[in-house]
Every structure is written in C-alpha cells, then in structure tokens.
Design a protein around this motif. Structure first.
Motif, PDB file in Angstrom:
ATOM      1  N   GLU A  16       0.833  -1.210   0.000  1.00 51.24           N
ATOM      2  CA  GLU A  16       0.000   0.000   0.000  1.00 51.24           C
ATOM      3  C   GLU A  16       0.864   1.254   0.000  1.00 51.24           C
ATOM      4  N   ARG A  17       1.940   1.233   0.781  1.00 50.22           N
ATOM      5  CA  ARG A  17       2.830   2.407   0.812  1.00 50.22           C
ATOM      6  C   ARG A  17       3.471   2.628  -0.556  1.00 50.22           C
ATOM      7  N   ILE A  18       3.877   1.537  -1.201  1.00 47.15           N
ATOM      8  CA  ILE A  18       4.480   1.660  -2.543  1.00 47.15           C
ATOM      9  C   ILE A  18       3.450   2.213  -3.524  1.00 47.15           C
ATOM     10  N   ALA A  19       2.223   1.690  -3.433  1.00 49.49           N
ATOM     11  CA  ALA A  19       1.170   2.147  -4.352  1.00 49.49           C
ATOM     12  C   ALA A  19       0.882   3.633  -4.167  1.00 49.49           C
ATOM     13  N   ASN A  20       0.733   4.041  -2.912  1.00 46.92           N
ATOM     14  CA  ASN A  20       0.411   5.446  -2.646  1.00 46.92           C
ATOM     15  C   ASN A  20       1.540   6.371  -3.079  1.00 46.92           C
ATOM     16  N   MET A  21       2.777   5.936  -2.827  1.00 46.40           N
ATOM     17  CA  MET A  21       3.926   6.762  -3.196  1.00 46.40           C
ATOM     18  C   MET A  21       4.051   6.863  -4.728  1.00 46.40           C
ATOM     19  N   ALA A  22       3.845   5.740  -5.420  1.00 46.94           N
ATOM     20  CA  ALA A  22       3.925   5.762  -6.891  1.00 46.94           C
ATOM     21  C   ALA A  22       2.799   6.624  -7.473  1.00 46.94           C
ATOM     22  N   LEU A  23       1.610   6.516  -6.873  1.00 43.75           N
ATOM     23  CA  LEU A  23       0.484   7.338  -7.346  1.00 43.75           C
ATOM     24  C   LEU A  23       0.755   8.823  -7.145  1.00 43.75           C
ATOM     25  N   ARG A  24       1.412   9.149  -6.031  1.00 42.27           N
ATOM     26  CA  ARG A  24       1.726  10.555  -5.755  1.00 42.27           C
ATOM     27  C   ARG A  24       2.668  11.100  -6.840  1.00 42.27           C
ATOM     28  N   ALA A  25       3.662  10.287  -7.196  1.00 42.93           N
ATOM     29  CA  ALA A  25       4.580  10.707  -8.267  1.00 42.93           C
ATOM     30  C   ALA A  25       3.822  10.857  -9.586  1.00 42.93           C
ATOM     31  N   GLY A  26       2.908   9.905  -9.844  1.00 46.49           N
ATOM     32  CA  GLY A  26       2.121   9.972 -11.079  1.00 46.49           C
ATOM     33  C   GLY A  26       1.229  11.190 -11.123  1.00 46.49           C
ATOM     34  N   ARG A  27       0.647  11.522  -9.967  1.00 49.12           N
ATOM     35  CA  ARG A  27      -0.221  12.706  -9.916  1.00 49.12           C
ATOM     36  C   ARG A  27       0.570  13.970 -10.251  1.00 49.12           C
ATOM     37  N   ILE A  28       1.778  14.072  -9.699  1.00 48.71           N
ATOM     38  CA  ILE A  28       2.595  15.270  -9.969  1.00 48.71           C
ATOM     39  C   ILE A  28       2.934  15.345 -11.456  1.00 48.71           C
ATOM     40  N   MET A  29       3.295  14.198 -12.041  1.00 48.69           N
ATOM     41  CA  MET A  29       3.613  14.208 -13.476  1.00 48.69           C
ATOM     42  C   MET A  29       2.396  14.624 -14.299  1.00 48.69           C
ATOM     43  N   MET A  30       1.222  14.057 -13.926  1.00 50.34           N
ATOM     44  CA  MET A  30      -0.005  14.383 -14.664  1.00 50.34           C
ATOM     45  C   MET A  30      -0.322  15.868 -14.539  1.00 50.34           C
ATOM     46  N   ALA A  47       7.271   1.581  -9.073  1.00 51.53           N
ATOM     47  CA  ALA A  47       6.742   0.387  -8.389  1.00 51.53           C
ATOM     48  C   ALA A  47       7.677  -0.813  -8.579  1.00 51.53           C
ATOM     49  N   ARG A  48       8.139  -1.015  -9.787  1.00 49.70           N
ATOM     50  CA  ARG A  48       9.015  -2.169 -10.045  1.00 49.70           C
ATOM     51  C   ARG A  48      10.363  -2.012  -9.351  1.00 49.70           C
ATOM     52  N   GLY A  49      10.770  -0.776  -9.095  1.00 51.00           N
ATOM     53  CA  GLY A  49      12.013  -0.542  -8.357  1.00 51.00           C
ATOM     54  C   GLY A  49      11.956  -1.086  -6.944  1.00 51.00           C
ATOM     55  N   PHE A  50      10.750  -1.362  -6.458  1.00 46.56           N
ATOM     56  CA  PHE A  50      10.582  -1.949  -5.121  1.00 46.56           C
ATOM     57  C   PHE A  50      10.191  -3.425  -5.192  1.00 46.56           C
ATOM     58  N   GLY A  51      10.401  -4.031  -6.350  1.00 47.57           N
ATOM     59  CA  GLY A  51      10.168  -5.464  -6.477  1.00 47.57           C
ATOM     60  C   GLY A  51       8.759  -5.859  -6.851  1.00 47.57           C
ATOM     61  N   MET A 106      16.880   2.537  -3.142  1.00 49.20           N
ATOM     62  CA  MET A 106      16.209   3.575  -2.339  1.00 49.20           C
ATOM     63  C   MET A 106      15.114   2.933  -1.495  1.00 49.20           C
ATOM     64  N   THR A 107      14.869   3.491  -0.330  1.00 48.02           N
ATOM     65  CA  THR A 107      13.763   3.016   0.508  1.00 48.02           C
ATOM     66  C   THR A 107      12.505   3.833   0.192  1.00 48.02           C
ATOM     67  N   VAL A 108      11.363   3.297   0.631  1.00 48.72           N
ATOM     68  CA  VAL A 108      10.092   4.008   0.411  1.00 48.72           C
ATOM     69  C   VAL A 108      10.135   5.365   1.116  1.00 48.72           C
ATOM     70  N   ASP A 109      10.688   5.384   2.333  1.00 53.15           N
ATOM     71  CA  ASP A 109      10.780   6.655   3.073  1.00 53.15           C
ATOM     72  C   ASP A 109      11.590   7.682   2.292  1.00 53.15           C
ATOM     73  N   GLU A 110      12.715   7.235   1.736  1.00 53.28           N
ATOM     74  CA  GLU A 110      13.574   8.165   0.985  1.00 53.28           C
ATOM     75  C   GLU A 110      12.845   8.713  -0.244  1.00 53.28           C
ATOM     76  N   VAL A 111      12.143   7.838  -0.938  1.00 52.13           N
ATOM     77  CA  VAL A 111      11.437   8.284  -2.154  1.00 52.13           C
ATOM     78  C   VAL A 111      10.303   9.235  -1.784  1.00 52.13           C
ATOM     79  N   GLU A 112       9.561   8.902  -0.718  1.00 51.84           N
ATOM     80  CA  GLU A 112       8.486   9.804  -0.291  1.00 51.84           C
ATOM     81  C   GLU A 112       9.036  11.180   0.058  1.00 51.84           C
ATOM     82  N   ALA A 113      10.176  11.178   0.786  1.00 54.43           N
ATOM     83  CA  ALA A 113      10.782  12.456   1.168  1.00 54.43           C
ATOM     84  C   ALA A 113      11.238  13.232  -0.067  1.00 54.43           C
ATOM     85  N   GLU A 114      11.793  12.513  -1.027  1.00 53.96           N
ATOM     86  CA  GLU A 114      12.303  13.170  -2.237  1.00 53.96           C
ATOM     87  C   GLU A 114      11.151  13.748  -3.065  1.00 53.96           C
ATOM     88  N   ILE A 115      10.044  13.011  -3.156  1.00 59.93           N
ATOM     89  CA  ILE A 115       8.879  13.536  -3.895  1.00 59.93           C
ATOM     90  C   ILE A 115       8.382  14.822  -3.220  1.00 59.93           C
TER      91      ILE A 115
END
Lengths: 265, 155
Positions: A16-30, A47-51, A106-115
């Motif tokens: 769920e954390r990966i999904a929400n974080m990836a969606l957040r990045a997608g929203r910004i791009m959109m 998403a695939r970067g996290f397996g 990268m960890t999910v926390d790091e990516v969330e912080a970077e976004i």
C-alpha cells in the motif's frame, strides 16, 4: 496490535505504501503536463524498483488508479488528480527520480521524502517574470498574425496584465473556465483600447492576439498524443477541456468587442 | 528568394520570442529557454518557407513540426529526455489559437438576430474550425512521428 504482526497484513501495508507513493509521483507528473503513457511508465518504474511484479494502471481526467501484485499479494489504490497544468522542471525532476528508483537502492521513506522535496523546492519563475514573458509571447504572436507595431505595444501590455491577473485568480482557486472568460474579456479590452488610443489599424487582430495566452497548446497536443498512444478516453477529455476553455475565451472577446462598439451583443 | 529573407527573419524572430515566452510559462529552466527559442525560430522559418511555396497552412505546419522534431531529436545527447518538450515548445507558436477564436466568434455571430449574409459567416466559421482541427493534427503528427520512429526516450 496482533493484526500488525500478521505477515499478510504487513505485506499489504508495504504494498500500500508503494502504491500510494507511486500514485503521488504519477499525480505530480499528470498535473505537470505529462502524457498518460509517460505517467504510466514513470509509475511503473517506481513500483518495479521496489520489487513489484505486475503493475496495472487506469487514468481518468481527475484520478489515477493502480493495482500492484507482488509475492502473492495484490492491492488496488486510487488518487485524485488536481488541475492539469504545465511545469516542465517538476515533470523532468520526477522522471529523473523514477529512473533512480528503478535502479534500486532507495527506501520508500527516501522516495516519499524526495517527492515531497521536489514538489516543494523545484524552482518556479516569479509571477512578474512569467507575466512579462507571456506579454512578449502574445505580442510576438500578434506580429505573426499581422498586427502593426503600435498594436504590438498594446498587446504586450494586455498580455502581461492578463497573465498576472490570471495567476492571482488561479491561486485563489477560481474556476479555470471562469478565469478564461474573465481574462479574455480583460486582455481583449485592454488590447483593444490600447490599439485604438495608439491609432493602430489592426484593432481586432490585437484583441485576438491579447488572449492567445489562454490557448491551451500543450493540452491540445497531449490530447492527440494520448489518443495515438491508446488512451482515447483521456485524449477526448482533454480535447473537450480545450474546447470549453476556447468557448469561454471567445465569449470574453465577444463581450470586449461589444464594449468597444466593434460588435453588437 | 532574397526579397523573402526579411519576412523569413521576421517570422523566425517572433517565433523564437513566442516559444521562449511560453517556455517561461511552462517553467523551463533558463538553460533550456534558448533551445525553446531556437526550436520556435526553426519551426516558424520552415512554415514560412512552406507558405511562400504556396503550401497550405496545414501542410507547412506539418513540415515545420517534422523538421523541428527531427532537429531536436538529433540533439538528444545534449537535451536528454527534455528533447520532446523542447520540440513541443517550439511548435506552440504555430498553434492556430486565433483561428479557433475566429471560428467560435463566427458561430456566435450566426445565432445573432437580424444577421446579414448568414451563409458567408457560417462558411468562414466552419473554414476556420476545420483549419484549427487539421493544423493541430498536423502539428501533433509532425511532432509524434519522428519521436516514435527515432525512439526518443521519455526518461
């Protein structure tokens, strides 16, 4: 507490954390002007970067949905998308982040912080710089359309004022279509009055050139890109949005022409 | 041909200014703005040459978009994934916004009371709208075809 230790629930929470974080990045791009295929590719890379093994996405005009599958678990999440604009630097920064995430490490926390950092700190030109640049662009458009030199100055001023007021109204949350109508009326009136005062011979053209800041060039080409890439629903939605903006802008020009006595209501 | 040069330079200059101005609106960085201006100048120069050769607006816009997209693709080592956005920014000055406005104003005029010469008004409005649709299609196709064939990277 016992629920938190359930390995299935824990894996779902991770997904769920990966999904929400990836969606957040997608929203910004959109929201920054990316086409649907680019958004899907970027979200998939993150998403695939996290397996994640399988990524499914659906894009609407105002929302993104994602389904992730990994390790026998599947999760679907959705996020709302705000007003679609254009922000090239932010769009490119998120794309670069997607490449880094896809390389792993990268960890999910790091990516969330970077976004969050990119959304907050990516530089934007000051509003007055944008206004002057748009004024110059409108005046240049005017020359390409055939306005004379006196009208060039009037269009420059009208475009600059129009863009500055548009920026303020959009930041106050005024509806984008109402803004288009109001700014078309304001810019066309200013361009028309200025052209008349400077004794231009191309008053009507100057009024039209003054509102060209409202022409949604990127959404109209994105509409075509989306349709060609296999997303006709999104492409059609963008095309309807473009048409609505132009209808409101035309009504604004219509009233401005009526005000200046160039047309009857 | 030489007598056309001042007109060509005029169109290229104002194409560059329009593209760079919209580049600022689209939040391109200062390093990318000269590329936007160059793309705008190239697009308008090609379109002007095409129109001087008596091509239609749609045909000239298609040729201009193809040349701009190919030229920017040749620079993708310098520009990176931003090359498609630079090409698009360069083609923005060719978007027929004024025709779009004229078409819609024409349709509004058709519904006015006591309209004189409704047929001419309607035909001009339809012509403007068709020109918008075909020109936008030409620009979009001209930008997309080279980007797809040359496999420009989005990331």
């Amino acid at each position: 507490m016992e629920q938190q230790q359930d390995p299935v629930i824990a894996r779902h929470r991770d997904l769920e954390r990966i999904a929400n974080m990836a969606l957040r990045a997608g929203r910004i791009m959109m929201e920054s002007g990316a086409s649907v295929s680019v958004v899907h590719a970027g979200v998939g890379m993150i998403a695939r970067g996290f397996g994640v093994e399988d990524v499914g996405m659906r894009s609407g005009y105002a929302s993104l949905e994602i389904t992730l599958h990994a390790g026998g678990n599947t999760i679907t999440r959705m996020i709302q998308v705000g007003r679609l604009g254009v922000n090239h630097r932010l769009d490119q920064a998120i794309r670069q982040l997607a490449v880094r995430v896809a390389q792993g490490g990268m960890t999910v926390d790091e990516v969330e912080a970077e976004i969050g950092r990119l959304a907050r700190d990516t530089p934007r030109h000051p509003a007055w710089v944008v206004a002057v640049a748009v004024g110059i662009a409108c005046a240049s458009f005017g020359r390409l359309l055939g306005v004379d030199w006196p009208a060039f100055a009037a269009v420059l001023v009208a475009g600059t004022v129009g863009q500055y007021v548009r920026h303020q109204l959009l930041h106050q949350g005024v509806n984008v279509f109402i803004v288009a109508g109001l700014i078309a009326f304001l810019a066309a009136t200013l361009g028309g009055i200025g052209s008349i005062l400077i004794k231009s011979n191309t008053v009507s053209l100057a009024m039209m050139a003054s509102i060209l800041l409202l022409v949604p060039g990127v959404p109209s080409t994105n509409a075509q890109t989306d349709i060609m890439d296999g997303y006709p629903t999104m492409g059609s939605a963008r095309a309807v949005w473009v048409l609505m903006i132009m209808v409101f802008a035309s009504v604004g020009v219509w009233f401005a022409e009526a005000l200046l006595g160039l047309r009857t209501l | 041909m030489l007598e056309l040069l001042p007109h060509l330079l005029h169109q290229a200059l104002f194409g560059a200014l329009a593209a760079a101005g919209f580049g600022v609106l689209f939040n391109f960085g200062f390093r990318a703005l000269p590329w936007c201006a160059a793309a705008g100048a190239l697009a308008l120069a090609v379109r002007t040459v095409g129109q001087d050769l008596a091509w239609s607006l749609e045909g000239a816009s298609f040729a201009a978009a193809i040349v701009t997209s190919c030229s920017v693709s040749a620079l993708r080592r310098q520009l990176g994934p931003a090359c498609n956005a630079v090409a698009l920014s360069g083609c923005i000055p060719m978007v027929p916004g004024a025709f779009f406005g004229q078409a819609l104003l024409g349709f509004l005029s058709v519904t006015a009371p006591n309209l004189v010469d409704a047929e001419t008004t309607l035909i001009v409005a339809v012509q403007s709208l068709l020109r918008v649709i075909f020109t936008l299609g030409a620009i979009g196709a001209g930008l997309l075809i080279p980007a797809h064939l040359l496999r420009n990277q989005d990331f």
